[in-house]
Design a protein around this motif. Structure first.
Motif, PDB file in Angstrom:
ATOM      1  N   ASP A 739       0.818  -1.216   0.000  1.00 29.76           N
ATOM      2  CA  ASP A 739       0.000   0.000   0.000  1.00 29.76           C
ATOM      3  C   ASP A 739       0.850   1.264   0.000  1.00 29.76           C
ATOM      4  N   LYS A 765      -3.631   4.777  -9.405  1.00 29.38           N
ATOM      5  CA  LYS A 765      -4.620   4.357  -8.410  1.00 29.38           C
ATOM      6  C   LYS A 765      -5.734   5.401  -8.281  1.00 29.38           C
ATOM      7  N   GLU A 774     -11.272  -0.557  -9.351  1.00 29.94           N
ATOM      8  CA  GLU A 774     -10.494  -1.105  -8.244  1.00 29.94           C
ATOM      9  C   GLU A 774      -9.036  -1.234  -8.659  1.00 29.94           C
ATOM     10  N   GLU A 776      -5.263  -2.556  -7.128  1.00 26.44           N
ATOM     11  CA  GLU A 776      -4.567  -3.279  -6.061  1.00 26.44           C
ATOM     12  C   GLU A 776      -3.120  -3.555  -6.459  1.00 26.44           C
ATOM     13  N   TYR A 778       0.153  -6.040  -5.294  1.00 21.09           N
ATOM     14  CA  TYR A 778       0.511  -7.242  -4.556  1.00 21.09           C
ATOM     15  C   TYR A 778       2.021  -7.462  -4.685  1.00 21.09           C
TER      16      TYR A 778
END
Length: 846
Positions: A739, A765, A774, A776, A778
């Motif tokens: 994040d 983002k 959305e 994300e 990872y």
């Protein structure tokens, strides 16, 4: 004058001493009296002049002593050979653990010598792990093959999936009589299964731990039952096996010698004959010996005698000493108990009457301890007393365990006396403090309960609803108690009906309050979720809930004001960045233009060409950085337009991949695309979506490890979301949380040696979120994976034409638009002033 002496500190001190001594005497007397109950001494024997050896107490001790003798003889059978302690004797592990027998031969399992097991007990026990597969068996034994950890380490990874079963085997320090370790015995086929090997290992570990304790017991009893150390003499012979157990040094005529002792019993099992003077315990002894394993068969002779003089200091001697102590002590303790109770009440009466007064004028006084709150003072005293009780109890239990033959121990009496002394002293201190507080009128006022009552009272005076609630509650309790009494005593039907009505009314009122609280909770959840302008409807609510609603609505308004200030500050920061970027771009444009002019010149010097190339790259990097700054600030300030239309997500991805193919080839990156067949339509802003995907590909081109593959996937999941994911192996260690990568100016390249600005993923983002998508990130080690998802559109509509790359690039919002420099003139003046001061300082230093 006499009244002054009555209240003197000296007399109070003397009274306290007498009270404490009396309390200690009471508890010690009770302990001794209860010990008599425990040892069943409260009979005619203790009240009359009866010798210890003629009492029931003595008979009970004889039975206990003979039971202990039987246990010792069992150990003699196990640890001796021909009456001599034999460490070379063989211990069959299963026999020893399951049957508590040492036969000296192997009967059920493997055998170790006593000496080996004892030496093993002094060392640490180590274990080895062995792996096996039930389907892989040895050709000779038919048993599963066992592989050690060292053997498994040399095998392939697939072997670990094959040999999934494992066992823990003890590491051989000593070998059984067969001369091989347990694992070697297994491999030779000595055991029938792996489970049998595991059971033998467990028996071995238990034997190593249990054997030293049994041998210690055997050695202690062997010393205790020697003729010179014991008042009990025994001669026990198994007439079938010829094995003899005795502690007589010269047993020439054992029956005659033992019959001459004060107390004796002679048992002939073959003829079932009993002779002796141990009253009624002969049959009980015969039953115990008849069940003894070391006397197998029905032909044995038992002679047991007790020297009633009890001159040798054994268990019977100690029991006699205890009896001798308790017999006179019992009546003495009863008398002491009565006297101590009288002193206790007298001194406590005096302490209560005089505490808190210095003289006959009865003017109360306090001490420093009395100014602690009542509850804390009581807690300290009670805690101290409980601690003393706990440790005293533990000490007495340990003493009784160590001195099992003597229940009434002098050491135990000392421990009890000290414990009672401390506890009673704490008690007296607490009582006197309590009385002083009461007489000084601070007992209640100096309590936590009083302070809580004051707070409650002030609250009740200030808010009428609290008083009404309390009155209502008291009335409910009183009416409920009255009706309950009526129903319980009179079986009054009217009382039953009234009680039902009362409880239904209260239940409805509580349900109404609960519904109102739920409405308040729901409103709080909405405010928590971000709807700070939400107002809770306080109509039809009671008074206290109405006030709560007003306070919450006021908090929401405060939040709204705070958010508005925050948005304003963010907007100001965004405008500042835009203005600064504008000021940078003006000279930057000139630098870029002059660099372009220099590039057109026919310059042959390679060094100068290199300088120009560096200027070109760095100026373009600075241009991209200013463009990203402007765009990021506009996104955060909400000053960016979003035009939602239907787009083919798949085509966007394909076109972006084509645009970056050359850059990927330069870094030797292989793009592996796995996209769902056919068009995938979503609702998004084409220009902003292009920017998102471009930033992801650009991030890959900058930070991916050379000579690796880049995977791009497009799927539609069960939730109806079209999800585009792209993953690669980073050239730098990603020692950062996922994040954090989407925050401004955060880069996975900690050294900042690459050309990134730290804004690309943040812009991607935020643009995705603005389009209701959305986004994300990872991370798994050096694996980087980014996923962008939008809700798939099923309707068949003509998709909006995808803008050309150049068009998107050329039609970026002009960062120079709507610049408000007048809002930041003061900031720039301050900055210029600081710069001038810095230059002046530098000049002075030069």
């Amino acid at each position: 004058m006499s009244s002054l002496k009555t209240y003197s500190s000296e007399k109070k001190f003397i009274a306290i001493c007498f009270q404490v001594v009396a309390t200690v005497a009471i508890f010690v007397s009770l302990y001794i009296i209860l010990s008599c109950f425990d040892r069943k001494l409260l009979s005619d024997d203790i009240l009359n002049d009866v010798d210890y050896t003629e009492t029931d107490y003595f008979e009970a001790d004889i039975k206990e002593q003979i039971s202990d003798l039987l246990e010792y003889l069992q150990y003699c059978r196990d640890f001796e050979t021909n009456g001599i302690y034999d460490v070379s004797k063989l211990v069959d592990l299963e026999n020893y653990i399951e049957d508590n027998v040492i036969t000296g031969i192997e009967t059920k399992s493997v055998g170790y010598t006593i000496s080996d097991l004892l030496e093993w007990s002094n060392k640490s026990i180590s274990y080895n792990t062995y792996y096996y597969n039930l389907e892989e068996t040895d050709a000779d034994t038919g048993l599963p093959r066992l592989y050690s950890s060292e053997e498994m380490s040399t095998m392939s990874d697939d072997a670990w999936d094959t040999y999934v079963d494992s066992i823990e085997l003890i590491e051989d320090e000593y070998y059984p009589v067969e001369g091989m370790g347990l694992i070697d015995l297994y491999n030779s086929g000595y055991f029938k299964s792996v489970d049998e090997l595991v059971n033998i290992t467990n028996y071995l570990v238990r034997s190593i731990r249990a054997l030293p304790q049994d041998i210690n017991f055997y050695k202690e009893r062997k010393t205790a039952y020697k003729e010179e150390n014991s008042n009990l003499v025994y001669y026990i012979k198994n007439n079938i096996t010829g094995v003899l157990y005795t502690n007589m040094d010269n047993a020439t005529e054992p029956e005659k010698q033992i019959s001459a002792m004060g107390k004796y019993v002679c048992i002939d099992s073959k003829n079932v004959s009993f002779t002796g003077n141990l009253n009624d315990i002969e049959k009980d002894l015969y039953s115990k010996f008849d069940n003894a394993e070391f006397l197998s068969g029905y032909d044995y002779t038992i002679y047991i005698g007790i020297d009633t003089a009890l001159l040798k200091q054994d268990a019977l001697y100690e029991a006699k000493q205890e009896y001798t102590f308790l017999k006179p002590a019992f009546l003495t303790c009863v008398i002491i108990l009565i006297i101590s109770v009288v002193i206790e009440f007298s001194t406590m009466g005096y302490i209560i009457l005089t505490a808190g007064y210095k003289d006959s004028n009865k003017v109360p006084y306090t001490k420093s301890f009395d100014h602690l709150t009542t509850e804390i003072s009581a807690g300290l005293i009670i805690t101290g007393a409980l601690i003393v009780v706990y440790f005293a109890f533990k000490l007495v239990e340990n003493i009784r365990l160590q001195e099992s033959s003597n229940v009434v121990s002098v050491l135990a009496i000392i421990v009890i006396s000290v414990a009672v002394f401390i506890i009673d002293l704490l008690f007296v201190v607490g009582i006197m403090s309590l009385i002083r507080r009461y007489r000084s009128h601070i007992l209640w006022k100096n309590s936590i309960c009083y302070r809580l009552t004051i707070i409650f009272r002030k609250t009740a005076e200030r808010v009428a609803i609290n008083v009404r609630t309390m009155v209502s509650y008291i009335l409910f309790v009183l009416v409920g108690i009255f009706l309950a009494v009526q129903v319980a005593t009179e079986y009054d039907l009217i009382a039953v009906v009234l009680m039902v009505i009362l409880y239904v009314y209260v239940g409805i009122g509580l349900l109404r309050v609960a519904i109102q609280k739920q409405e308040i909770i729901d409103g709080l959840k909405k405010i928590k979720d971000g709807d700070i302008n939400f107002k809770i409807n306080n109509e039809n609510m009671n008074i206290d809930n109405t006030e709560i609603c007003n306070l919450i609505n006021g908090i929401g308004e405060g939040f709204a004001a705070a958010v508005e200030d925050s948005v304003k500050n963010e907007r100001l920061k965004s405008e500042l960045i835009t203005n600064v970027s504008h000021d940078i771009k003006t000279p930057l444009t000139s630098i870029i233009n002059y660099v372009n002019l220099l590039k057109r010149e026919n310059i042959e010097d390679e060094k100068i060409k290199g300088y120009i190339d560096v200027l070109d790259k760095k100026s373009m990097r600075l241009k991209h950085l200013t463009d990203d700054l402007v765009e990021a600030s506009k996104i955060s300030a909400g000053k960016i337009d979003i035009n939602i239309a239907k787009l083919d997500f798949r085509e966007f991805i394909n076109q972006t991949a084509g645009e970056f193919s050359e850059r990927f080839e330069e870094k030797k990156l292989s793009l592996v695309m796995n996209l769902i067949e056919g068009p995938v339509y979503i609702m998004a802003d084409g220009r902003r979506l292009w920017r998102v995907i471009e930033n992801l590909y650009n991030n890959i081109a900058k930070y991916a490890l050379e000579n690796t593959r880049v995977y791009a996937d497009l799927i539609v999941d069960d939730d109806g979301y079209a999800r585009f994911s792209i993953k690669n192996i980073s050239s730098q260690q990603l020692n950062i949380k996922a994040d954090e990568l989407t925050e401004r100016f955060i880069r996975g390249d900690v050294s900042r040696g690459s050309e990134g600005s730290g804004l690309g993923l943040s812009i991607a983002k935020n643009l995705t979120k603005l389009q209701d998508g959305e986004f994300e990130i990872y991370l798994d080690g050096d694996l980087f994976k980014a996923t962008v998802g939008f809700k798939e559109v099923k309707e068949e509509k003509k998709p909006v034409e995808i803008p050309d790359t150049k068009e998107v690039t050329d039609t970026k919002e002009n960062p120079d638009e709507n610049l408000k420099e007048e809002d930041f003139q003061d900031e720039f003046k301050k900055e210029s002033k600081i710069k001038r001061k810095l230059k002046l300082c530098i000049k002075k230093q030069v």
